[in-house]
Design a protein around this motif. Structure first.
Motif, PDB file in Angstrom:
ATOM      1  N   VAL A 192       0.983  -1.233  -0.142  1.00 21.68           N
ATOM      2  CA  VAL A 192       0.046   0.006   0.039  1.00 21.68           C
ATOM      3  C   VAL A 192       0.869   1.146  -0.140  1.00 21.68           C
ATOM      4  N   MET A 220       4.585   6.822   3.458  1.00 22.57           N
ATOM      5  CA  MET A 220       4.301   5.532   4.256  1.00 22.57           C
ATOM      6  C   MET A 220       4.112   4.433   3.066  1.00 22.57           C
ATOM      7  N   GLN A 221       4.806   3.370   3.240  1.00 24.71           N
ATOM      8  CA  GLN A 221       4.564   2.259   2.618  1.00 24.71           C
ATOM      9  C   GLN A 221       4.124   1.124   3.592  1.00 24.71           C
ATOM     10  N   ARG A 222       3.100   0.386   3.186  1.00 25.57           N
ATOM     11  CA  ARG A 222       2.630  -0.522   4.141  1.00 25.57           C
ATOM     12  C   ARG A 222       2.826  -2.179   3.610  1.00 25.57           C
ATOM     13  N   TRP A 223       3.634  -2.756   4.034  1.00 22.61           N
ATOM     14  CA  TRP A 223       4.154  -4.178   3.516  1.00 22.61           C
ATOM     15  C   TRP A 223       3.591  -5.234   4.432  1.00 22.61           C
ATOM     16  N   PRO A 225       3.869  11.831   6.657  1.00 23.69           N
ATOM     17  CA  PRO A 225       4.924  11.289   5.823  1.00 23.69           C
ATOM     18  C   PRO A 225       4.697  10.433   4.899  1.00 23.69           C
ATOM     19  N   ASP A 249       1.579   4.973   0.247  1.00 23.28           N
ATOM     20  CA  ASP A 249       0.841   6.066   0.642  1.00 23.28           C
ATOM     21  C   ASP A 249       1.786   7.457   0.686  1.00 23.28           C
ATOM     22  N   PRO A 289       1.479  -6.765   8.681  1.00 27.19           N
ATOM     23  CA  PRO A 289       1.933  -5.669   8.164  1.00 27.19           C
ATOM     24  C   PRO A 289       3.158  -4.877   8.968  1.00 27.19           C
ATOM     25  N   VAL A 290       3.752  -4.497   8.242  1.00 26.59           N
ATOM     26  CA  VAL A 290       4.814  -3.423   8.783  1.00 26.59           C
ATOM     27  C   VAL A 290       4.762  -2.263   8.007  1.00 26.59           C
ATOM     28  N   ALA A 291       4.689  -1.064   8.655  1.00 25.83           N
ATOM     29  CA  ALA A 291       4.741   0.284   7.672  1.00 25.83           C
ATOM     30  C   ALA A 291       6.063   0.800   7.683  1.00 25.83           C
ATOM     31  N   LEU A 292       6.428   1.187   6.612  1.00 28.85           N
ATOM     32  CA  LEU A 292       7.765   1.912   6.455  1.00 28.85           C
ATOM     33  C   LEU A 292       7.655   3.460   6.363  1.00 28.85           C
ATOM     34  N   GLN A 293       8.272   4.144   7.186  1.00 27.43           N
ATOM     35  CA  GLN A 293       7.921   5.661   7.054  1.00 27.43           C
ATOM     36  C   GLN A 293       9.284   6.277   6.390  1.00 27.43           C
ATOM     37  N   GLU A 294       9.098   7.163   5.465  1.00 25.41           N
ATOM     38  CA  GLU A 294      10.251   7.759   4.882  1.00 25.41           C
ATOM     39  C   GLU A 294      11.379   6.695   4.380  1.00 25.41           C
ATOM     40  N   ALA A 295      10.875   5.733   3.843  1.00 24.49           N
ATOM     41  CA  ALA A 295      12.108   4.450   3.657  1.00 24.49           C
ATOM     42  C   ALA A 295      12.599   5.274   2.515  1.00 24.49           C
TER      43      ALA A 295
END
Lengths: 495, 495
Positions: free
Chosen positions: A106, A122-125, A120, A108, A477-483
């Motif tokens: 996802v 975000m990516q949801r893995w 910021p 975002d 799920p793991v959200a990556l913020q400003e990856a």
């Protein structure tokens, strides 16, 4: 020690060595070691393994089915069909892993401005949980056993497995493990990716689910066994999810209008479902709910006729031997409990201990069924209990007393009406799957399948052990913020 | 009795009546009665309620914020921002309910032929679980309280709620319940759709989660409290899902290259995050992981300089009073445990019991941190523990010792390298959210958010309590097999 028995004769076939604590520890450590690379494997790699396993199963079909037949008495027709289904499942999860939908990220993008609207990037893995302890079932020596749906879906999700083989078919399990090891070697994958342990003692399963390297459990079996393992999983210093597919009594509500129209045919169909596989299915129709009330119809007479037809059709069934002597004893005891609770028997014949059981049909009033919990216990085997209700409202109370079931079947709901709606609402409230035609045995492996309902039919009614959604059990799920770009470009595939 | 206190002075403001067993039973019964219609309500109806609640919150902003400020000492700026966020959440879930994505039906038409490929027509719906027990948090009197994210997402999912108000802000909770009742009446909805109970005794929460009409629990609070309620939910005769967002220590890994480039700015940012809201956030950065090793850099000196800057920046922070006197005592005790476990204090000043606490910074070696579990307990308040590691490998061991966390932050991972990958892999293995810039406080309400990580940070790491996916916690799949047209046409909306 672990003994393989001929299911038809009870004669011991072989002695095997049960796994000890060191074996279990080694299997879990090897699975954890395999996880590092497998979690980041791509869909092509996962698909190739699953397809190779399916092909290997089919290549060894003749000897596997022969061995399974000796250890389970399920017969070659059923076992060949089950092997087909198992290969189908493996290939279906291969397809899913290759297409990659469950791992879709996802995305975002950042939104400028102050919170709450601004945020910021975000990516949801969805990432795999880690090594899964799979507890094989007795009644599906292929489809819910070593290479069954739990193993296939966990591998497709990126999780290694440690399978606890079922002691009811230990030689078959061993041959399957050997086949797996050949496939893993041929694919250049570590042996620990699909590990196996075995043993008839409770300790084997308990040590496995309590092992610190195990990240989740998947189980198919009895409510008692599943509840005990679920409690162990929850009592760990680090609790883990436990997906238990447990017992179920699968009410079939047959409305009198439907029985008036085609009662004879439905009785034959239902008797076949009750006796199929000697009744050893979690979706076996264990309760038949009849309503002695209908407009413009002598509902009681219609229902009486149907019950007589059903008893007759059941009498004509010739079940094969049960999976184990223990299951046979449990079946006889369960039928005995119905007698003690006051059920009236419509079909019950004695059978010697060394002969297959005869089908059983009993009947009680709704009031007794609701009052006596013993009447709602699953009786695993070729049996069903007719519950006679005075009204739609009472049938609803029967469903509420059941509480949770893998399936509810409603015959006669083709036309919309207030009482039909009430029944369908009651069915949906307690079931994972609601059928409007046919019988609950036979669980299709499809995109929309849901095999798992409210307690006591499963420990996680929001999950399914059959169908495409089974894979999602083993992801979180793991959200990556400003990856950074080097990471987001991996598109959901862990490092 | 239940007492409202002025959080700054400890002076009692009002005495309220705690809910008794009959009150809790009545609230649950009313919620169950409301479920029958609410589960089948359409997105427009749900959206209208959620929007009206947001509007009502904003309309009463002045008096709500003033009351919240007295009971929590969080200050009007923060509380106004939190009220904005709460209204934003309500409207976001209104949007989701109206658009209907979570309820989208998986349509799986019949495939002719024999199984496994052939199968009957199936539809996969997602239906609401039933009345949800919501346990409000102390530290977010709006966003995780009576009208917080759990309530908003449960209502949007089609579930009534019974909220157990947090005893830390009982008058605010009561005013919010009164506001809700006016909105429900204006919308023509039953009062029981959003019920409330209150009390400082453990029994109130236990009776609520054990109530037979409650179908799920949602909790934000301490690991101890959450674990106790999770155990109650699992020990029910009919176990139910319990979504607990618990404690977390949120490691921040600051790589020396990053600190060499912008250590001073990062120290200021981090100090602000540690002291924000007097450190009373579940995403508070409680551990700062520093690695005394880097190519072409005196990493130890860089880290020493950063720690000194961080201590200085923390000293300049002026936290406000804590939420309750009990929390203040727990904070002092937690800092005392660090001292007993041998931590070296870099910033610690005495403050009288009736004054806000002073920020605390302590430091330990990685070996001690890994060896002593007491150093890994959450210390709720304006504090952080620096953990010095000799190598990347030891930093990885530190993450493994933490085991589970809502967040891990990695500063300095912009460029790909083997050691960076190891750290990111370690971070993703234990966290629900991994940040690559900024600080973990401030959880955006977005599509990709994940607020919930492995144990002990939450009881269900596959779920989130913040963001769009929070709604899915309260749904379960039901497969309809060969359903009649009058039913399939409802497109996922229960009867």
């Amino acid at each position: 020690m672990l003994t393989s028995f001929d299911a038809r004769t009870g004669v011991p076939l072989a002695e095997l060595t049960a796994s000890g604590p060191a074996d279990i520890d080694a299997a879990c450590a090897a699975a954890a070691a395999a996880f590092a690379a497998w979690q980041g494997s791509d869909g092509v790699t996962r698909g190739a393994l699953l397809r190779a396993l399916a092909t290997a199963l089919e290549a060894e079909r003749e000897s596997l089915v022969a061995l399974a037949d000796r250890e389970t008495a399920l017969g070659p027709v059923r076992l060949n069909g089950e092997l087909d289904r198992t290969a189908f499942q493996l290939r279906r999860f291969a397809d899913i892993a290759e297409r990659g939908e469950p791992f879709k990220v996802v995305d975002d993008p950042a939104v400028a401005g102050a919170p709450p609207a601004g945020h910021p990037a975000m990516q949801r893995w969805r990432v795999p949980l880690g090594p899964v302890a799979v507890f094989a079932a007795s009644n599906f020596p292929f489809a819910f056993s070593v290479l069954g749906g739990d193993t296939a879906s966990a591998l497709a999700a990126g999780c290694p497995v440690v399978v606890k083989a079922h002691p009811g078919h230990p030689q078959l399990s061993q041959q399957t493990f050997a086949l797996i090891q050949r496939v893993l070697a041929a694919q250049g994958l570590p042996a620990g990716l699909i590990g196996g342990v075995q043993g008839a003692a409770v300790e084997v399963g308990v040590q496995l689910i309590r092992h610190p390297l195990i990240a989740a459990g998947a189980f198919t079996g009895s409510t008692r066994g599943g509840a005990a393992l679920a409690a162990e999983a929850a009592a760990r210093p680090w609790p883990i999810p436990f997906f238990g597919e447990l017992g179920s009594i699968n009410p079939v509500i047959a409305l009198p209008t439907e029985l008036a129209a085609q009662g004879a045919a439905l009785a034959t169909t239902l008797a076949g479902s009750i006796a199929l596989g000697c009744g050893q299915f979690c979706t076996n129709p264990g309760v038949v709910v009849l309503i002695d009330e209908a407009a413009g119809l002598d509902a009681r007479a219609v229902n009486d006729a149907f019950v007589a037809q059903l008893a007759e059709a059941l009498k004509a069934q010739q079940p094969h031997a049960m999976l184990t002597a223990g299951m046979r004893r449990a079946f006889d005891a369960g039928v005995g409990h119905w007698a003690e609770a006051g059920a009236q028997f419509l079909q019950r014949e004695a059978a010697a201990d060394d002969q297959p059981p005869r089908p059983v049909l009993a009947q009680v009033g709704a009031t007794e069924f609701i009052a006596r919990a013993a009447l709602r216990d699953e009786v695993f085997g070729p049996s069903s209990l007719v519950v006679r209700c005075a009204s739609h409202a009472q049938a609803l109370q029967v469903l509420q007393a059941v509480g949770g079931s893998l399936t509810v079947t409603v015959w006669g709901a083709q036309a919309d009406s207030a009482p039909v709606r009430d029944l369908v609402r009651g069915a949906m409230a307690i079931a994972g799957r609601v059928l409007f035609a046919g019988v609950p045995t036979g669980v299709a492996v499809t995109a929309a399948q849901q095999h798992g309902g409210p307690w006591p039919s499963s420990t996680r009614p929001e999950s399914t052990s059959v169908g495409d959604a089974a894979l999602g059990r083993f992801l979180r799920p793991v959200a990556l913020q400003e990856a950074p770009a080097w990471l987001t470009e991996r598109a959901g595939r862990p490092l």
